[in-house]
Design a protein around this motif. Sequence first.
Motif, PDB file in Angstrom:
ATOM      1  N   ALA A  96       0.794  -1.231   0.000  1.00  0.00           N
ATOM      2  CA  ALA A  96       0.000   0.000   0.000  1.00  0.00           C
ATOM      3  C   ALA A  96       0.825   1.279   0.000  1.00  0.00           C
ATOM      4  CB  ALA A  96      -0.928   0.002   1.209  1.00  0.00           C
ATOM      5  N   LEU A  97       2.073   1.212   0.449  1.00  0.00           N
ATOM      6  CA  LEU A  97       2.851   2.431   0.656  1.00  0.00           C
ATOM      7  C   LEU A  97       4.074   2.503  -0.243  1.00  0.00           C
ATOM      8  CD1 LEU A  97       2.886   2.403   4.561  1.00  0.00           C
ATOM      9  CD2 LEU A  97       1.356   3.713   3.071  1.00  0.00           C
ATOM     10  N   ASP A  98       4.433   3.702  -0.602  1.00  0.00           N
ATOM     11  CA  ASP A  98       5.713   3.975  -1.257  1.00  0.00           C
ATOM     12  C   ASP A  98       6.653   4.410  -0.141  1.00  0.00           C
ATOM     13  OD1 ASP A  98       7.920   4.952  -2.579  1.00  0.00           O
ATOM     14  OD2 ASP A  98       6.795   6.287  -3.906  1.00  0.00           O
ATOM     15  N   LEU A  99       7.534   3.516   0.271  1.00  0.00           N
ATOM     16  CA  LEU A  99       8.397   3.775   1.418  1.00  0.00           C
ATOM     17  C   LEU A  99       9.458   4.834   1.139  1.00  0.00           C
ATOM     18  CD1 LEU A  99       8.820   0.159   2.812  1.00  0.00           C
ATOM     19  CD2 LEU A  99       7.182   1.916   3.491  1.00  0.00           C
ATOM     20  N   ASP A 100       9.567   5.293  -0.105  1.00  0.00           N
ATOM     21  CA  ASP A 100      10.492   6.376  -0.432  1.00  0.00           C
ATOM     22  C   ASP A 100       9.876   7.748  -0.162  1.00  0.00           C
ATOM     23  OD1 ASP A 100      12.534   4.660  -1.263  1.00  0.00           O
ATOM     24  OD2 ASP A 100      11.688   4.520  -3.282  1.00  0.00           O
ATOM     25  N   ARG A 101       8.557   7.795   0.033  1.00  0.00           N
ATOM     26  CA  ARG A 101       7.892   9.060   0.330  1.00  0.00           C
ATOM     27  C   ARG A 101       7.876   9.288   1.838  1.00  0.00           C
ATOM     28  NH1 ARG A 101       2.359   9.216  -2.921  1.00  0.00           N
ATOM     29  NH2 ARG A 101       2.202  11.166  -1.755  1.00  0.00           N
ATOM     30  N   PRO A 102       7.767  10.535   2.277  1.00  0.00           N
ATOM     31  CA  PRO A 102       7.644  10.807   3.712  1.00  0.00           C
ATOM     32  C   PRO A 102       6.338  10.218   4.250  1.00  0.00           C
ATOM     33  CG  PRO A 102       8.112  12.812   2.484  1.00  0.00           C
ATOM     34  CD  PRO A 102       7.817  11.749   1.472  1.00  0.00           C
ATOM     35  N   LEU A 103       6.403   9.622   5.430  1.00  0.00           N
ATOM     36  CA  LEU A 103       5.233   9.005   6.051  1.00  0.00           C
ATOM     37  C   LEU A 103       4.946   9.656   7.396  1.00  0.00           C
ATOM     38  CD1 LEU A 103       6.120   5.230   5.463  1.00  0.00           C
ATOM     39  CD2 LEU A 103       4.701   6.698   4.019  1.00  0.00           C
ATOM     40  N   LEU A 104       3.688   9.977   7.637  1.00  0.00           N
ATOM     41  CA  LEU A 104       3.233  10.502   8.913  1.00  0.00           C
ATOM     42  C   LEU A 104       2.255   9.482   9.473  1.00  0.00           C
ATOM     43  CD1 LEU A 104       3.393  13.034  10.767  1.00  0.00           C
ATOM     44  CD2 LEU A 104       1.244  13.742   9.703  1.00  0.00           C
ATOM     45  N   VAL A 105       2.617   8.860  10.585  1.00  0.00           N
ATOM     46  CA  VAL A 105       1.863   7.744  11.148  1.00  0.00           C
ATOM     47  C   VAL A 105       1.178   8.201  12.436  1.00  0.00           C
ATOM     48  CG1 VAL A 105       2.039   5.351  11.947  1.00  0.00           C
ATOM     49  CG2 VAL A 105       3.617   6.201  10.199  1.00  0.00           C
ATOM     50  N   TYR A 106      -0.087   7.800  12.627  1.00  0.00           N
ATOM     51  CA  TYR A 106      -0.795   8.120  13.861  1.00  0.00           C
ATOM     52  C   TYR A 106      -1.726   6.978  14.240  1.00  0.00           C
ATOM     53  CZ  TYR A 106      -5.045   9.184  11.210  1.00  0.00           C
ATOM     54  OH  TYR A 106      -6.142   9.091  10.412  1.00  0.00           O
ATOM     55  N   CYS A 107      -2.191   6.994  15.489  1.00  0.00           N
ATOM     56  CA  CYS A 107      -3.158   6.014  15.981  1.00  0.00           C
ATOM     57  C   CYS A 107      -4.098   6.725  16.942  1.00  0.00           C
ATOM     58  CB  CYS A 107      -2.452   4.821  16.631  1.00  0.00           C
ATOM     59  SG  CYS A 107      -1.476   5.244  18.086  1.00  0.00           S
ATOM     60  N   ARG A 108      -4.478   6.096  18.036  1.00  0.00           N
ATOM     61  CA  ARG A 108      -5.346   6.736  19.026  1.00  0.00           C
ATOM     62  C   ARG A 108      -4.549   7.635  19.964  1.00  0.00           C
ATOM     63  NH1 ARG A 108      -6.542   5.778  24.081  1.00  0.00           N
ATOM     64  NH2 ARG A 108      -5.600   3.725  24.049  1.00  0.00           N
ATOM     65  N   SER A 109      -3.390   7.110  20.422  1.00  0.00           N
ATOM     66  CA  SER A 109      -2.603   7.868  21.399  1.00  0.00           C
ATOM     67  C   SER A 109      -1.156   8.100  20.981  1.00  0.00           C
ATOM     68  CB  SER A 109      -2.594   7.118  22.732  1.00  0.00           C
ATOM     69  OG  SER A 109      -1.872   5.902  22.588  1.00  0.00           O
ATOM     70  N   GLY A 110      -0.672   7.336  20.025  1.00  0.00           N
ATOM     71  CA  GLY A 110       0.720   7.441  19.586  1.00  0.00           C
ATOM     72  C   GLY A 110       1.541   6.196  19.861  1.00  0.00           C
ATOM     73  N   THR A 111       1.047   5.308  20.719  1.00  0.00           N
ATOM     74  CA  THR A 111       1.798   4.098  21.068  1.00  0.00           C
ATOM     75  C   THR A 111       1.894   3.136  19.891  1.00  0.00           C
ATOM     76  OG1 THR A 111       1.132   4.338  23.366  1.00  0.00           O
ATOM     77  CG2 THR A 111       1.939   2.174  22.683  1.00  0.00           C
ATOM     78  N   ARG A 112       0.761   2.812  19.285  1.00  0.00           N
ATOM     79  CA  ARG A 112       0.788   1.914  18.121  1.00  0.00           C
ATOM     80  C   ARG A 112       1.461   2.588  16.935  1.00  0.00           C
ATOM     81  NH1 ARG A 112      -5.379   0.397  17.770  1.00  0.00           N
ATOM     82  NH2 ARG A 112      -5.467   2.350  18.906  1.00  0.00           N
ATOM     83  N   ALA A 113       1.321   3.910  16.818  1.00  0.00           N
ATOM     84  CA  ALA A 113       1.989   4.630  15.737  1.00  0.00           C
ATOM     85  C   ALA A 113       3.499   4.497  15.869  1.00  0.00           C
ATOM     86  CB  ALA A 113       1.577   6.100  15.739  1.00  0.00           C
ATOM     87  N   GLU A 114       4.001   4.550  17.085  1.00  0.00           N
ATOM     88  CA  GLU A 114       5.441   4.371  17.318  1.00  0.00           C
ATOM     89  C   GLU A 114       5.884   2.986  16.869  1.00  0.00           C
ATOM     90  OE1 GLU A 114       9.309   5.372  18.551  1.00  0.00           O
ATOM     91  OE2 GLU A 114       7.566   6.642  18.359  1.00  0.00           O
ATOM     92  N   ARG A 115       5.133   1.975  17.284  1.00  0.00           N
ATOM     93  CA  ARG A 115       5.454   0.593  16.906  1.00  0.00           C
ATOM     94  C   ARG A 115       5.394   0.426  15.386  1.00  0.00           C
ATOM     95  NH1 ARG A 115       1.821  -3.172  19.946  1.00  0.00           N
ATOM     96  NH2 ARG A 115       0.339  -2.496  18.388  1.00  0.00           N
TER      97      ARG A 115
END
Length: 149
Positions: A96-115
Amino acid sequence: MLYALLCVSLFAAPGGADHAPEPPRPGATVTAAPPADSVDVARLSPEEAAAFLAETPDAVVVDVRTPAEVAASGRLAGAIVLDVTAPGFETRALNALDLDRPLLVYCRSGTRAERAARRLAVLGASRLANAGGFDALAAAGLATEPYTP
């Protein structure tokens, strides 16, 4: 010299020599990804995330909550939903993603986004950031939209 250092690091792995992988053959190309827990990912405030998106128009926004969570509250506008807790996260991310592009990841609190961000870094993403939680991002004025799985 590099071969010798690689062999030493492989055999010094946790579990001792009984569980160490075979050393690479001379002349073999070896690529080793860092362990996910050793990858440092920038954590942005909601304001910093908004600025990042404004300054980085080619950034991809990734929501790593479950589809049920996203359906209940919506998502950031245009975000790709990739549940980090579901089996096959890495395969789905690669598709699903182009890993060469900048990615901004989020979740409910930031914990899963970090993982998730650390796992994406191991897959090869080099320009990524953890934007924390959806509610804080929405409260900071980032555009949201409904989501239907």
